[in-house]
Design an enzyme around this catalytic site. Sequence first.
Site, short mmCIF file in Angstrom:
data_model
loop_
_atom_site.label_atom_id
_atom_site.label_comp_id
_atom_site.label_asym_id
_atom_site.label_seq_id
_atom_site.Cartn_x
_atom_site.Cartn_y
_atom_site.Cartn_z
N LYS A 56 16.42 -0.31 1.02
CA LYS A 56 15.63 0.26 -0.11
C LYS A 56 15.52 1.74 -0.01
O LYS A 56 15.86 2.24 -0.98
CB LYS A 56 14.20 -0.23 0.42
CG LYS A 56 13.31 0.51 -0.65
CD LYS A 56 13.26 0.22 -2.11
CE LYS A 56 12.67 1.25 -2.78
NZ LYS A 56 12.75 0.75 -4.32
N GLU B 103 10.60 -3.48 -3.09
CA GLU B 103 10.60 -3.59 -4.48
C GLU B 103 11.39 -2.44 -5.15
O GLU B 103 11.34 -1.34 -4.81
CB GLU B 103 9.31 -3.38 -5.09
CG GLU B 103 8.87 -3.46 -6.47
CD GLU B 103 9.59 -4.91 -7.10
OE1 GLU B 103 9.38 -6.06 -6.45
OE2 GLU B 103 10.35 -4.57 -7.76
N CYS C 108 8.77 8.11 -5.41
CA CYS C 108 9.63 7.60 -4.47
C CYS C 108 10.65 8.34 -4.04
O CYS C 108 10.90 8.31 -2.54
CB CYS C 108 10.24 6.24 -5.28
SG CYS C 108 8.98 4.99 -5.19
N VAL D 53 0.74 -1.27 -0.02
CA VAL D 53 0.03 0.02 -0.17
C VAL D 53 0.81 1.23 -0.04
O VAL D 53 2.01 1.14 0.16
CB VAL D 53 -0.93 0.09 1.10
CG1 VAL D 53 -1.92 -1.30 0.89
CG2 VAL D 53 -0.24 -0.10 2.43
#
Length: 482
Positions: free
Chosen positions: A227, A172, A283, A94
């Site tokens: 990440k 991811e 991002c 999410v």
Amino acid sequence: MTIHSIRKICCIGAGYVGGPTMAVIADRCPEIQVQVVDLNESRIAAWNDPDFSKLPVYEPGLDVVVSRARGRNLHFSTEVDAAIADADMVFISVNTPTKTKGLGAGQASDLRWVEACARQVAQCAQGHTIVVEKSTLPVRTAVAIKTILEAAHPQVADASSSTSFSVLSNPEFLAEGTAIDDLESPDRVLIGGADQEAIEALAAVYGHWVPGEKILRTNLWSSELSKLTANAFLAQRISSINSVAALCEVTGADVREVAKAIGTDSRIGSKFLQAGPGFGGSCFQKDILNLVYLSHHFGLPEVADYWQSVVSLNTWQQHRISRLVVQKLFGTVTGKRVTLLGFAFKADTNDTREAPAIRIARDLLEEGAQLAIYDPKVESEQIARDLNLPASSAPAAQAGPTRAALSGEGTWWPSNSVDEAVSGSDAVLILTEWNQFRELDWTTLASLMRQPAWVFDARAVVDPARVAEAGLMLWRVGDGDA
Ligand code: NAD
Ligand code: UDX
């Protein structure tokens, strides 16, 4: 160690990550049933649309992958509780945007959706469930998720409970526009956790198509932090090259020559050295701000300042471009028509989150410009939301500025083609590197524009000689000769 073999996956969140990632998992693992669930009914309806051009995410190749798996072992639904109850592995994918108010506003990630998912999993899961953090999260979020899960099913106090959980981090790394290639041939898959059986169960899913040596195993905190760090390093390269682009413009150097000269050093490498209008996307900014927040939280203000400067330089680059458009157009754009080519944050996506076009368009609107906006994939409703301004109707190409326009009120309208957008404009500003903008016929376009006319190429996609032949003036990012 017995590897728990995964038969049923539930992914909460059918967005830019959940949709494509689960489509590829379903495509590559035909024996695993994959349920992608979301609260957003219209998004789920679009994922189920028989017309594959209507999928809610535009990604090259995504329609083909979805068409192979959907209805076979890939399903999209709003039945979140049922999908959780049925699954032996639940991905949380999410949104985690920057908080806009309260503690940490403007920096920390807003974890309300992640927490809601954890509570829902705690309530609905049955048997042993592996919970996978797919969303990008601050370091140590897994503790919060575990605490919520365990509070609902205390293993020690309630030995009879048949429900138990393992929490893994599996960030991811896909980039939009190349998501399917990135998912099918990833540089690496990262799995962080403490429960070796759970780690191997997830590794076995990826093992269907990802070579073993590319599946990295770390502890939870390294995975979560990797990440944020990967995105921070990539964004830092863009701010670095954009800072050099500004220097090139005033010294007569060319940033592409400098990028090539430094990028051929194998220690530096050639990727992510493309100067432009600053990075956009959902991002980079969010994840760096998160890193800044964490650094302050852990008492490391120097580390926080270092990463903050990457974001500050990016914001400066965007304002710098709008300022120089105004300066070149005789110091005012009030009542003037300026064409924006491209609104998406990069080519090959319909995503506009944090797109440089938003900040630049707002600056120009503030200056009273009349903007004709053309993007091959972004819908006009999205642009209106991003600019917080409804579209006006397009004026006739040859009409001069109206009294309202000269009064200083900025307006914009969507265009259906480059020719239509450019007609009557004083300037064209290229903000997204869509391939079609590389091949424009500047001689024809120049004849549609009001002279003297400018091309501002923030993506360096045009051929300067062809623009000059058309009698247009050119500014190109990082070009000291232009
Ligand atoms: P997105 O906004 O496109 O999708 C998130 C979806 O989650 C939305 O459709 C929303 O309706 C749904 N959702 C939210 N709360 C829910 C709930 N409680 N139950 C069911 N559905 C719920 O976001 P995205 O771009 O897919 O990003 C998801 C995560 O992946 C973020 O943490 C992001 O940082 C990370 N990420 C994104 C990218 C990218 O390129 N977009 C790449 C890597 C990682
Ligand atoms: C990024 C990361 O690349 C990906 O690994 C992560 O999972 C999500 O965030 P994304 O934002 O989708 O992916 O696209 P990316 O290709 O990284 O581009 C981000 C922004 O940087 C875009 O606005 C792009 O135009 C810009 N960019 C990229 C440059 O300005 N110059 C470059 O050299 C590269």
